[in-house]
Design an enzyme around this catalytic site. Structure first.
Site, PDB file in Angstrom:
ATOM      1  N   LYS A 152       0.832  -1.196   0.000  1.00 60.26           N
ATOM      2  CA  LYS A 152       0.000   0.000   0.000  1.00 60.26           C
ATOM      3  C   LYS A 152       0.874   1.256   0.000  1.00 60.26           C
ATOM      4  CE  LYS A 152      -1.825   2.126   3.531  1.00 60.26           C
ATOM      5  NZ  LYS A 152      -2.588   2.514   4.734  1.00 60.26           N
ATOM      6  N   ASP A 170      -6.497   0.989   0.774  1.00 57.51           N
ATOM      7  CA  ASP A 170      -6.622   1.286   2.191  1.00 57.51           C
ATOM      8  C   ASP A 170      -8.009   0.860   2.658  1.00 57.51           C
ATOM      9  OD1 ASP A 170      -8.358   3.208   1.249  1.00 57.51           O
ATOM     10  OD2 ASP A 170      -7.327   4.906   2.177  1.00 57.51           O
TER      11      ASP A 170
END
Length: 281
Positions: A152, A170
């Site tokens: 991420k 997320d």
């Protein structure tokens, strides 16, 4: 705080129509139909949020990398309120790698989990200094080897500091793409892979920003503002939240509700007002 809500060219939708509205069982959606619906949602979000952007303040790849690591388990606003003092004290990887841990911890304390984050920041800074000549690498494989950096974080840095397309999964992104039935996966890497297969690579970074913007402003976790959502007719989960338009309007956040955004230094085309610095007001 007195800003007027940003108005999309499109009127807020009134919800699904057709079989679903009439209470008739809907036919299972084919994969092709889902892809077409997903791409239409992306186009609609591009009109609602033409100014979508990363909501972390940064001036270079190192600052974005550090800010993204700090953003775990806290808000981008809190990170943005913390990083001015942090980068004033430690502007380069060499500076941060040589930091006195207790001093670094004290600066980043407002972001939470400050001891673990300090270890990650000092570790990744030392790795940048020793292995990459003090520069943030522009490859996924190199980034994920840095302490405290996962896919991420790596995709955030690649997409926004290097222009390399990536999907950032997320909590907001994962929640919305499951609500929209783009995927049923819970694992972030599997979500990333399935959503990436729906869109051209050139769309990945901006898609991530648009979805996250929508999740923070309208499609909230506990009480989505369905009655004020411009993509409601395309949403198979319409009705999970408040459907009354006036009540839904009161749930809108940030510039959509007339309030400051998360950045202290937003892009010039951002229609809302900057967030206040730490301790202001």
């Amino acid at each position: 705080m007195g800003e007027q809500p940003v108005r999309s060219k499109k009127k807020a939708a009134k919800g699904p129509t057709g079989a679903a509205a009439a209470g008739k069982p809907a036919k299972p959606e084919s994969h092709l139909a889902m892809v077409r619906r997903a791409r239409r949602i992306n186009r609609e979000l591009a009109e609602v949020y033409p100014y979508a952007h990363p909501e972390l303040d940064f001036r270079n790849p190192f600052e974005l990398l550090v800010a993204t690591v700090l953003s775990a388990q806290t808000t981008d606003l809190r990170v943005n309120q913390t990083t001015p003092a942090l980068f004033a004290a430690y502007p380069t990887p060499e500076d941060m790698a040589a930091a006195v841990p207790e001093k670094l911890e004290e600066i980043i304390r407002p972001t939470g989990f400050f001891r673990a984050k300090a270890r990650s920041l000092m570790g990744l800074s030392a790795a940048l200094r020793d292995d990459f000549g003090g520069e943030v690498p522009g490859r996924l494989g190199d980034l994920v080897k840095l302490p405290g950096v996962g896919r991420k974080t790596a995709n955030v840095v690649l997409g926004n500091a290097f222009g390399v397309p990536g999907i950032t999964v997320d909590t907001h992104f994962g929640r919305l793409v499951r609500r929209w039935k783009w995927t049923e996966q819970e694992d972030p890497e599997k979500v990333e892979a399935e959503v990436a297969a729906i869109f051209p690579k050139s769309e990945w970074t901006m898609l991530s920003h648009r979805v996250v913007f929508h999740g923070r402003r309208i499609c909230h976790s506990r009480k989505p503002a369905c009655g004020a959502c411009p993509i409601a007719p395309l949403c198979p989960s319409y009705g999970e939240g408040e459907t009354d338009p006036e009540k839904a309007k009161k749930l809108l956040k940030y510039e959509m509700g007339g309030y400051p955004g998360q950045r202290l230094s937003p892009p010039p085309d951002y229609p809302g007002s900057p967030a206040p610095p730490l301790g202001a007001g």
